[in-house]
Each structure stands twice: as structure tokens, then as C-alpha cells.
Design a protein around this motif. Structure first.
Motif, PDB file in Angstrom:
ATOM      1  N   LEU A 741       0.909  -1.225  -0.128  1.00 16.03           N
ATOM      2  CA  LEU A 741      -0.042  -0.110  -0.027  1.00 16.03           C
ATOM      3  C   LEU A 741       0.855   1.178  -0.006  1.00 16.03           C
ATOM      4  O   LEU A 741       2.038   1.244   0.670  1.00 16.03           O
ATOM      5  CB  LEU A 741      -0.773  -0.135   1.356  1.00 16.03           C
ATOM      6  CG  LEU A 741      -1.591  -1.249   1.723  1.00 16.03           C
ATOM      7  CD1 LEU A 741      -2.497  -0.876   3.114  1.00 16.03           C
ATOM      8  CD2 LEU A 741      -2.582  -1.749   0.536  1.00 16.03           C
ATOM      9  N   ASP A 742       0.369   2.316  -0.999  1.00 10.19           N
ATOM     10  CA  ASP A 742       1.338   3.437  -0.538  1.00 10.19           C
ATOM     11  C   ASP A 742       0.307   4.833  -0.814  1.00 10.19           C
ATOM     12  O   ASP A 742      -0.872   4.539  -1.604  1.00 10.19           O
ATOM     13  CB  ASP A 742       2.342   3.655  -1.639  1.00 10.19           C
ATOM     14  CG  ASP A 742       2.320   3.850  -3.106  1.00 10.19           C
ATOM     15  OD1 ASP A 742       1.134   4.203  -3.346  1.00 10.19           O
ATOM     16  OD2 ASP A 742       3.024   3.164  -3.691  1.00 10.19           O
ATOM     17  N   VAL A 743       0.720   5.838  -0.379  1.00  7.12           N
ATOM     18  CA  VAL A 743      -0.015   7.133  -0.629  1.00  7.12           C
ATOM     19  C   VAL A 743       1.015   7.907  -1.659  1.00  7.12           C
ATOM     20  O   VAL A 743       2.300   8.313  -1.131  1.00  7.12           O
ATOM     21  CB  VAL A 743      -0.400   8.080   0.553  1.00  7.12           C
ATOM     22  CG1 VAL A 743      -0.905   9.264   0.162  1.00  7.12           C
ATOM     23  CG2 VAL A 743      -1.467   7.176   1.366  1.00  7.12           C
ATOM     24  N   TYR A 744       0.507   8.181  -2.756  1.00 12.42           N
ATOM     25  CA  TYR A 744       1.489   8.767  -3.736  1.00 12.42           C
ATOM     26  C   TYR A 744       1.079  10.135  -4.263  1.00 12.42           C
ATOM     27  O   TYR A 744      -0.160  10.301  -4.733  1.00 12.42           O
ATOM     28  CB  TYR A 744       1.474   7.815  -4.964  1.00 12.42           C
ATOM     29  CG  TYR A 744       2.623   8.304  -6.253  1.00 12.42           C
ATOM     30  CD1 TYR A 744       3.897   7.901  -5.706  1.00 12.42           C
ATOM     31  CD2 TYR A 744       2.055   9.021  -7.284  1.00 12.42           C
ATOM     32  CE1 TYR A 744       5.016   8.547  -6.684  1.00 12.42           C
ATOM     33  CE2 TYR A 744       3.343   9.064  -8.257  1.00 12.42           C
ATOM     34  CZ  TYR A 744       4.479   9.014  -8.030  1.00 12.42           C
ATOM     35  OH  TYR A 744       5.289   9.482  -9.051  1.00 12.42           O
ATOM     36  N   ASP A 745       2.119  11.381  -4.216  1.00 10.84           N
ATOM     37  CA  ASP A 745       1.617  12.536  -4.472  1.00 10.84           C
ATOM     38  C   ASP A 745       2.003  12.505  -5.860  1.00 10.84           C
ATOM     39  O   ASP A 745       3.114  12.511  -6.263  1.00 10.84           O
ATOM     40  CB  ASP A 745       2.573  13.514  -3.783  1.00 10.84           C
ATOM     41  CG  ASP A 745       2.136  14.981  -4.175  1.00 10.84           C
ATOM     42  OD1 ASP A 745       2.022  15.396  -5.219  1.00 10.84           O
ATOM     43  OD2 ASP A 745       2.217  15.914  -3.262  1.00 10.84           O
ATOM     44  N   ALA A 746       1.096  12.521  -7.051  1.00  7.75           N
ATOM     45  CA  ALA A 746       1.362  12.615  -8.319  1.00  7.75           C
ATOM     46  C   ALA A 746       1.916  13.836  -8.838  1.00  7.75           C
ATOM     47  O   ALA A 746       2.599  13.838  -9.867  1.00  7.75           O
ATOM     48  CB  ALA A 746       0.045  12.138  -9.264  1.00  7.75           C
ATOM     49  N   THR A 747       1.514  14.962  -8.264  1.00  8.61           N
ATOM     50  CA  THR A 747       1.986  16.161  -8.514  1.00  8.61           C
ATOM     51  C   THR A 747       3.542  16.464  -8.316  1.00  8.61           C
ATOM     52  O   THR A 747       4.134  16.856  -9.145  1.00  8.61           O
ATOM     53  CB  THR A 747       1.421  17.297  -7.841  1.00  8.61           C
ATOM     54  OG1 THR A 747      -0.182  17.047  -8.044  1.00  8.61           O
ATOM     55  CG2 THR A 747       1.573  18.858  -8.096  1.00  8.61           C
ATOM     56  N   ALA A 748       4.018  15.855  -7.198  1.00 11.38           N
ATOM     57  CA  ALA A 748       5.337  15.995  -6.669  1.00 11.38           C
ATOM     58  C   ALA A 748       6.087  14.833  -7.114  1.00 11.38           C
ATOM     59  O   ALA A 748       7.339  14.630  -6.628  1.00 11.38           O
ATOM     60  CB  ALA A 748       5.321  16.244  -5.147  1.00 11.38           C
ATOM     61  N   SER A 749       5.406  13.754  -7.684  1.00 15.08           N
ATOM     62  CA  SER A 749       6.147  12.156  -7.879  1.00 15.08           C
ATOM     63  C   SER A 749       6.701  11.747  -6.804  1.00 15.08           C
ATOM     64  O   SER A 749       8.187  11.583  -6.706  1.00 15.08           O
ATOM     65  CB  SER A 749       7.085  12.457  -8.972  1.00 15.08           C
ATOM     66  OG  SER A 749       6.675  13.043 -10.110  1.00 15.08           O
ATOM     67  N   ALA A 750       6.255  11.931  -5.557  1.00 13.74           N
ATOM     68  CA  ALA A 750       6.623  11.485  -4.452  1.00 13.74           C
ATOM     69  C   ALA A 750       5.819  10.409  -3.539  1.00 13.74           C
ATOM     70  O   ALA A 750       4.724  10.722  -3.591  1.00 13.74           O
ATOM     71  CB  ALA A 750       7.028  12.546  -3.439  1.00 13.74           C
ATOM     72  N   VAL A 751       6.407   9.464  -3.163  1.00 18.01           N
ATOM     73  CA  VAL A 751       5.476   8.566  -2.153  1.00 18.01           C
ATOM     74  C   VAL A 751       5.585   9.330  -0.629  1.00 18.01           C
ATOM     75  O   VAL A 751       6.529   9.228  -0.025  1.00 18.01           O
ATOM     76  CB  VAL A 751       6.284   7.086  -2.064  1.00 18.01           C
ATOM     77  CG1 VAL A 751       5.395   6.168  -0.929  1.00 18.01           C
ATOM     78  CG2 VAL A 751       6.359   6.340  -3.402  1.00 18.01           C
ATOM     79  N   LEU A 752       4.472   9.371  -0.079  1.00 17.61           N
ATOM     80  CA  LEU A 752       4.150   9.844   1.153  1.00 17.61           C
ATOM     81  C   LEU A 752       4.141   9.055   2.418  1.00 17.61           C
ATOM     82  O   LEU A 752       4.508   9.445   3.433  1.00 17.61           O
ATOM     83  CB  LEU A 752       2.929  10.777   1.142  1.00 17.61           C
ATOM     84  CG  LEU A 752       2.616  11.892   0.061  1.00 17.61           C
ATOM     85  CD1 LEU A 752       1.474  12.513   0.223  1.00 17.61           C
ATOM     86  CD2 LEU A 752       3.903  12.767   0.080  1.00 17.61           C
ATOM     87  N   ALA A 753       3.951   7.779   1.975  1.00 20.89           N
ATOM     88  CA  ALA A 753       3.698   6.948   3.139  1.00 20.89           C
ATOM     89  C   ALA A 753       3.581   5.463   2.367  1.00 20.89           C
ATOM     90  O   ALA A 753       3.035   5.304   1.016  1.00 20.89           O
ATOM     91  CB  ALA A 753       2.510   7.007   4.043  1.00 20.89           C
ATOM     92  N   SER A 754       4.068   4.366   3.058  1.00 25.64           N
ATOM     93  CA  SER A 754       3.847   3.043   2.390  1.00 25.64           C
ATOM     94  C   SER A 754       3.968   2.184   3.527  1.00 25.64           C
ATOM     95  O   SER A 754       4.465   2.186   4.596  1.00 25.64           O
ATOM     96  CB  SER A 754       4.748   2.917   1.199  1.00 25.64           C
ATOM     97  OG  SER A 754       6.119   2.776   1.718  1.00 25.64           O
TER      98      SER A 754
END
Length: 804
Positions: A741-754
Motif C-alpha cells: 500500500l502507498d499514498v503517492y503524490d502524483a503532482t510531486a512524484s513522491a511517495v508520502l507513506a507506504s
């Protein structure tokens, strides 16, 4: 009117799996702690609402009450009357008040002189007010009888270029030794926040000098209960320590605009009036949307310390009244310290074991999970309430990590309505039972679970959970559900409330239903929830029972529910019975009909309608009352011509052909933002729709994303939690990884948590379970994905992702 939660009901019977204790004297398990503010800071007492005296001063708009005691009489000064001045009433018991009198009015050209704070010394009443003159300042008036005041002018003004440059107000005075401390709020134009500061003087008349270390009570961090406001307050002295009750709010939505913030009451303490420590278990009462549960003060009346605060029936109306709350604990007895007790050892549990004084989870033998999991509790009161979790820890010194999460879960609505993380060092002592509180707002008639999730990093024992009923105010039916709103109206008082607006037709609330009884011309015939003071988002869901009482086939025969309606002509989106007794259809009033579906229905029979908007796609379902609700939404229409608007009921239309008369019951509205149904998503690499979810299995699918998207740009900034609700068919076969599972910031191209989930983290077969990810959404408007990567090792079905 909106749901009237008029009387509390305690549990009617014992549940076989849960020991229920009500009434009677304290049990042997009661801890003999004192009831005091010191014991509150030691987690040995807690704050409970007065659920009897809930609308004090309603007849005369008592708003922001504040007290001074002279002999056995308490003078209460408040915002009252038809303009922003000051009114006064007296009481000897804090409940029964004299007829109010106006004691202060604004000068000509001044819009208000109000938000009073009163002080009495040596035969003189000092009335400090917030004035709109001089860029929002603090003024003083004095009196010898408490009624006839002489204005003394301006005492304090805002300071340009500082933390209070936007104006000051809500004053109150405290004497310490020979010095006088004037507390006030200041608005910071740079941060868009309200803080509390103080100025000192040698007399109550001044001159006052602002403290160089201001603000003494700043607003909280981003995402906190007091991020926007640490404002109006009351202060008392107990055993050498000063205690403050203050109003708190979440962040403003625009410059100095707190109308969409959530308001509550919090506590702080100090030994010198300059350095303040906030209570770790703040806030102490449920939060309220768009004002209400604000304007706090603190007063000792006949030996009991009370927090008084303002509430109202209409966030934008002139219908204010006072409520109050007090210190208590379980030794205060039933009706004060608690209304219901649930013993922990008789609850349902996913982990842990029984011990002589409760239920225990140990690091040496247990895995993380719910040490108290339920069961569903029926017969509980709705409105504003409090759950108190009594627990002890073996070691509170190792670190300050989260050790448990206390929760109130609505089993009827299938939603988490309140939760609080408890850290190791929030336990003040070791091997000592302490109280951890969770204010919540619930809907009457719903079943609730009081749960404790244990993180597996501390030995914890639970003794019991106490529930204290609070305010059954009908306005409390506007529920904050982790950033979401829920409204409900059972139409049980035969009076259609002011929150409703009707268009065309004849509408009446009788015999506990709402009826539209006209077949005359009129299109559309709608009842809308448009006067609640709530700015509804586009993504909402409306549910209601619908019964057709009269029907003539034709294109203008309609009955159902509606969303996104405007208040000009009542037009919006609809899901309706249409034309005949075999059709359900979507309709965008005045624009177009959407898809229609075959559904055989009958007059004089109740049916449930549910219509929601998820990011421009309408989803609907209809089923007969008493039968199983469909596990998915069979009706869909991608149609995006309206935003915002109001939810409502469609009572028909009349024109060239067809008409109807319709009854409605049990309407509810939920904010759908942050709820992402997996089966409704179009973002899947693998899998297929499967009942109420989306699944993948090893026989048909390869590794890939079971879910990605939805590129949500409306998630509020701050600390958030994404709960992925999934089930597995076999939780014991092995312990391999099953999903990532992950939360992905598609705007910043960054994984916020996984996190990676293994098979044995599921606790049961074919039962949905939530797996959570905490993350920080640092930037507003960023497009977020909530992704499930499947490892081709087990059957997995995803139901939804809930972002709080």
C-alpha cells in the motif's frame, strides 16, 4: 426539522458478549481519585457535559457568558439583545437566571462593543469589552451596581507589525498579588490565526502594558484542533495553579474567515499566568462546525467548577444559548461521571487475554490489533457524548511512540466517527489506571463500537470503558465525522424545520413522515436542505425512504432523491421513479434525462433511495425497505454540469402527463469527500468488479496495481490517515506479502507513506479489515493516489479507501 435528539436512552438490556453496568453505586473497580484540575492533568478526572441544562438563556440569546460573584449572587454578562452590546442577568445556582437587562450599547458609529469580560473588586464592577472602534480595541466601563455603567474609554489597541496587528478582543481580567492581568485575543494578519496575549497593570483601570513575551497561548500546529484559534477564555485558581478554558478552532478558510472552521473548548494551566501548558487530551468537548461550542469561560459556582460556552441552532442565525461542562470521574457516580459502563474483559477482542482486573495485551505474546474490538452497542443516546477509556501501562518512559488508538465506530453507518492516538508518555504513571477521553457526536438509533487498537509496543491493561451522555441538541445532528458531515432527519416531531426550503407542491410533516400532496402544476416539487449553514461539497450522498401515495403514469410522474440543487428554481440531479411502475432514471432538471433502468415497484410501499456524486459520476441504488441493500451501485451516469448545491427530495412534478404524491422518511446526507469506493474507480491494472469491491486472484491475474488513482486534489493539508479496507479468503496459509500500500503524490512524484501487508496481518477470512497509512499532505491542490499493488499470492478484495 433536523433530527431532534431530545432524550437520552441508556442500554435496554445486557448483551451476551458484553457486561453493561448502569446506575447504582460505584463498583469495586472504581478508582478513588479526587475530582480536581490537578487530577485532570494526571488523567484521573475528565470533563463531562451537563446533559440536563443544555439551552440556558435561549429565550434571550445568551451568547459568550461571563461571570463575577458578589456575595451569593453571580452576575452574568453576555452578548445579548438585538445589537452587539452587553446584557446582564443574575443567578444563584448557575442554572436559573433573572430577566436580563441591557447594560451597555455601542456608541453612534461603532458597530459593536461587546464580547464582555467582567471583574469585581471593592464595590466596583469593571466591564471590559471588545470594540470595533480604533481598529478593534479593548474598552472599559465601570459601575457600582452592576447595571448602570459609565464608559471609561479605550484601554488597549492593536500594535501594527506584530502578532496582534489585525485587532484585539475578548478580554478578561485576573488578579495575581497586586498586579492585574488583562488577557485578550489578537489576530495575526500574517498567519491568519488568533492567539491569546496578556497585558499587565497596577490597577484594574490600567494603564496596561503588553507582555513582551506575547502571545502566551499561541494557536496550535497545522491540522490541530486549535490551528486557527486560541481565543476567548476564562481563568480560575485552584491550589496555587491557574487553569484556563479557551475556545479553539481549526484553520480559517480565507482571510479572517472562520465560518467553515470547527470550534471546540480546550484547557491549559499555568503557575505564573505567563507560561501555559495545554492539556494533552484536548479538546474536551466535541467539535462543532461553523461556530458553536465556542466562547468558553470558567467559573466556580457553589463549589463546582463549570466551563460555560456558547452554542446555537443556526450558525448564521440569532439563536444563541449557553451550555456547560464540569469535572468528574467514575466515583462521581451515574448521571454525572458516566451513564453506561462496559467492562473490558467482557468485550470482544482480537488479541490479548483476561487478567484479574481487566484485559491485557503483552508484547511477549500478542501481535498488534484490536485488544477491544466491539461488539456493536445499541440503545445509546445520540448527540454530543463522551467515551472514557480506563487503562494502565507497564512502562511510560521508553519513548513517546503511539501505543494505542481509541475509537468510536458507527456500525450502522459503517464509519469511524472519532479516534485519538495515545502515546506512551501520555500515561503519567506506570501500573496505574488512567482515563483517556474521546468526545464524539453520534446519531440516535445507530449502533456503536468502542474500540482500542494496540500497536504492540507496550504492555497495556484495560479495565473498562465509560460512556457519558452529553448534549442531545438537534443541532448536534450535524456531525463531524473526521472532516465529513452527516445530517439526518427522521421527521419525528411533526414540524418541518427551518433548514428546509420547498419548491412547488404542498409539503407537510405529519405522522412522522414528510409528505408532498399536490398534483397541481409545478416543476419540480422539491424539499431542499438549504438553510443549515453548511456549504455542501459536490461529492455528497443522500439516502431516504420513499413511498408513492398516488401515481398517474406519464413523463411528469416522479418520486425520489436529489443532490446539487440550486435555490433559484430547485433544479439539480435526481434519481427517481419515473413515468411508470417499472422505471428508475437519472434526471438533470431542465437539462436532460440520464440512463434509465428496469425496477418494478408498487404504490404504498417504502423503498430506499441512495444517490451520490463521486467526482462527476452519479451513482444510485434503490431497494425495497426490509430487504438487503445492494452491495454495489447498479445505476451510474457520468454527468458533470453542476457543482455544490444542496441535497433534497423530489416529490414529483406535474405537467401535460403524469403526476404523483409522495411521502419521505429517514433522510440522511453524507459528505463523500475522502471516501473512494474501489468498484467505482476506473483506475485498475488488474482484477475485476466483485460484489461490493474489486478483486484479484492467483488463477486469473498477474502482479500489478489492484487500485491506483483517483488523483484527488481536494484532500485537506496536514496530518491525514488513509484506511484501505480489504479482505482475504485465507489468512493462515502462509505469511507471504500479499499487497503493498502507498499514498503517492502524483503532482510531486513522491511517495508520502507506504507499507507491505502480509497474509497473517488479516485476522479473519472473508471479513473486511482496515489497514492504515498515516501521511502528511503538505501542499493544497496536489493530486494524490491511494494505491494497492497486488503480489499474486492470495485472493484479495478491496472495498474502499477512506481518507481522514
Amino acid at each position: 426539522m433536523m433530527k431532534k435528539l431530545s432524550e437520552f436512552v441508556t442500554a435496554l438490556a445486557l448483551c451476551a458478549a458484553f457486561m453493561l453496568v448502569t446506575g447504582g453505586s460505584a463498583k469495586a473497580a472504581d478508582s478513588s481519585y479526587p475530582v480536581s484540575f490537578e487530577s485532570l492533568w494526571n488523567n484521573e478526572s475528565y470533563i463531562v457535559q451537563d446533559n440536563v441544562n443544555t439551552k440556558m438563556g435561549k429565550d434571550y440569546n445568551m451568547c459568550f457568558p461571563g461571570f463575577v460573584q458578589v456575595g451569593g449572587t453571580y452576575y452574568n454578562y453576555f452578548i445579548g439583545g438585538d445589537s452587539f452590546g452587553v446584557a446582564m442577568t443574575t443567578t444563584t445556582d448557575g442554572v436559573n437566571f433573572s430577566t436580563p437587562v441591557r447594560v451597555l450599547s455601542p456608541d453612534p458609529g461603532v458597530s459593536y462593543e461587546s464580547f464582555p469580560g467582567a471583574f469585581y473588586e471593592d464595590g466596583t464592577f469593571y466591564l471590559y469589552t471588545e470594540s470595533s472602534a480604533n481598529g478593534y480595541s479593548i474598552t472599559l466601563a465601570t459601575s457600582t451596581d452592576g447595571i448602570n455603567f459609565t464608559k471609561q474609554g479605550t484601554l488597549l489597541t492593536a500594535s501594527a507589525g506584530t502578532w496582534d496587528s489585525g485587532g484585539i478582543g475578548t478580554p478578561n481580567l485576573v488578579k495575581k498579588g497586586s498586579a492585574y492581568y488583562l488577557f485578550y485575543h489578537g489576530f495575526n494578519t500574517t498567519t491568519n490565526q488568533m492567539y491569546t496575549g496578556v497585558a499587565t497593570a497596577p490597577s484594574p483601570s490600567g494603564p496596561f502594558t503588553k507582555y513582551s513575551g506575547n502571545p502566551v497561548l499561541p494557536a496550535g500546529p497545522s491540522g490541530s484542533y486549535d490551528e486557527g484559534t486560541a481565543g476567548r477564555r476564562g481563568i480560575i485558581l485552584e491550589d496555587g495553579v491557574y487553569y484556563m478554558a479557551y475556545e479553539a478552532s481549526t484553520a480559517a478558510s480565507g482571510y479572517a474567515d472562520f465560518s467553515t472552521a470547527y470550534w471546540t473548548v480546550a484547557l491549559a494551566k499555568s503557575t505564573d499566568l505567563l507560561n501555559w501548558q495545554k492539556l494533552g487530551q484536548n479538546p474536551v468537548i466535541p467539535s462543532k462546525y461553523s461556530y458553536g461550542n465556542d466562547g468558553a469561560t470558567l467559573v466556580d459556582i457553589l463549589g463546582t467548577k463549570w466551563i460555560y460556552y456558547r452554542d446555537d441552532n443556526n450558525p448564521y442565525g440569532n439563536d444563541n444559548y449557553a451550555k456547560r461542562a464540569r469535572l468528574a470521574n467514575e466515583t462521581s457516580g451515574p448521571g454525572i461521571g458516566y451513564d453506561v459502563i462496559y467492562e473490558a474483559e467482557s468485550a470482544t477482542h482480537d488479541i490479548g487475554s483476561a487478567v484479574s482486573d481487566g484485559w491485557q495485551a503483552l508484547q511477549s505474546s500478542d501481535s498488534a490489533g484490536y485488544m477491544i474490538a466491539g461488539p456493536d452497542r445499541a440503545g445509546l443516546a445520540g448527540g454530543e457524548n463522551l467515551a472514557v477509556f480506563k487503562a494502565k501501562i507497564a512502562d511510560n518512559s521508553l519513548d513517546n511512540a503511539n501505543v494505542m488508538r481509541i475509537e468510536v465506530y458507527d456500525g450502522t453507518a459503517n464509519s469511524l466517527i472519532a479516534s485519538r492516538e495515545i502515546t506512551r508518555q501520555q500515561f503519567v504513571q506506570t501500573d496505574h489506571y488512567e482515563f483517556f477521553t474521546l468526545p464524539y457526536v453520534s446519531t440516535e438509533g445507530h449502533t456503536l463500537k468502542f474500540r482500542v487498537y494496540w500497536y504492540g509496543n507496550a504492555d497495556i491493561t484495560y479495565d473498562r470503558i465509560l460512556v457519558k451522555n452529553g448534549d442531545p441538541d438537534p443541532h448536534a445532528a450535524l456531525v463531524r465525522d473526521n472532516e465529513r458531515l452527516e445530517l439526518s432527519d427522521p421527521f419525528d416531531d411533526n414540524s418541518l424545520g427551518t433548514v428546509w426550503t420547498t419548491f412547488n407542491g404542498v409539503w407537510s410533516e405529519t405522522n412522522q413522515v414528510l409528505r408532498q400532496t399536490s398534483t397541481a402544476l409545478g416543476d419540480p416539487k422539491k424539499a431542499l436542505i438549504s438553510n443549515s449553514g453548511i456549504p455542501f461539497p459536490s461529492n455528497i450522498e443522500v439516502t431516504a425512504k420513499v413511498r408513492v401515495d398516488s401515481w398517474t403514469d406519464g413523463g411528469y410522474a416522479r418520486a425520489g432523491v436529489s443532490i446539487a440543487n440550486n435555490t433559484v428554481d430547485g433544479n439539480g440531479y435526481n434519481l427517481i421513479f419515473y413515468n411508470d411502475h417499472q422505471t428508475v432514471a437519472f434526471l438533470d432538471d431542465g437539462v436532460a434525462f440520464g440512463p434509465s433502468y428496469t425496477f418494478n415497484w408498487s404504490n404504498d410501499t417504502w423503498y430506499w433511495f441512495k444517490l451520490k456524486n463521486d467526482n462527476g459520476t452519479l451513482y444510485g441504488k434503490v431497494w425495497e425497505d426490509g430487504k438487503q441493500e445492494p452491495g454495489y451501485y447498479p445505476y451510474q451516469w457520468t454527468h458533470n454540469t453542476r457543482t455544490g448545491g444542496y441535497p433534497g427530495l423530489n416529490g414529483g412534478s406535474s405537467g401535460a402527463s403524469g403526476n404523483s404524491m409522495v411521502s419521505f422518511d429517514d433522510v440522511s446526507v453524507r459528505d463523500r469527500r475522502g471516501i473512494y469506493e474501489t468498484e467505482d474507480s476506473s483506475y485498475h491494472q488488474i482484477g475485476r468488479k466483485d460484489l461490493e469491491g474489486w478483486s484479484a486472484n492467483v488463477g486469473q491475474d498477474n502482479n500489478g496495481y489492484l487500485l491506483y488513482g483517483p488523483y484527488a486534489a481536494d484532500i485537506p493539508t496536514g496530518n491525514r490517515t488513509a484506511a484501505f479496507r480489504m479482505l482475504i479468503d485465507n489468512p493462515t496459509f502462509d505469511n507471504n506479502n500479499v499487497v503493498h500500500l502507498d499514498v503517492y503524490d502524483a503532482t510531486a512524484s513522491a511517495v508520502l507513506a507506504s507499507r507491505t501487508v502480509t497474509r497473517q496481518e488479516f485476522t479473519a477470512a472473508n471479513e473486511f479489515q482496515d489497514f492504515s497509512l498515516d501521511f502528511v499532505n503538505a501542499a493544497a491542490g496536489h493530486r494524490l493516489e491511494f494505491r494497492i499493488y497486488w503480489y499474486k499470492s492470495a485472493y484479495i478484495r478491496s472495498d474502499k479507501v477512506i481518507v481522514d
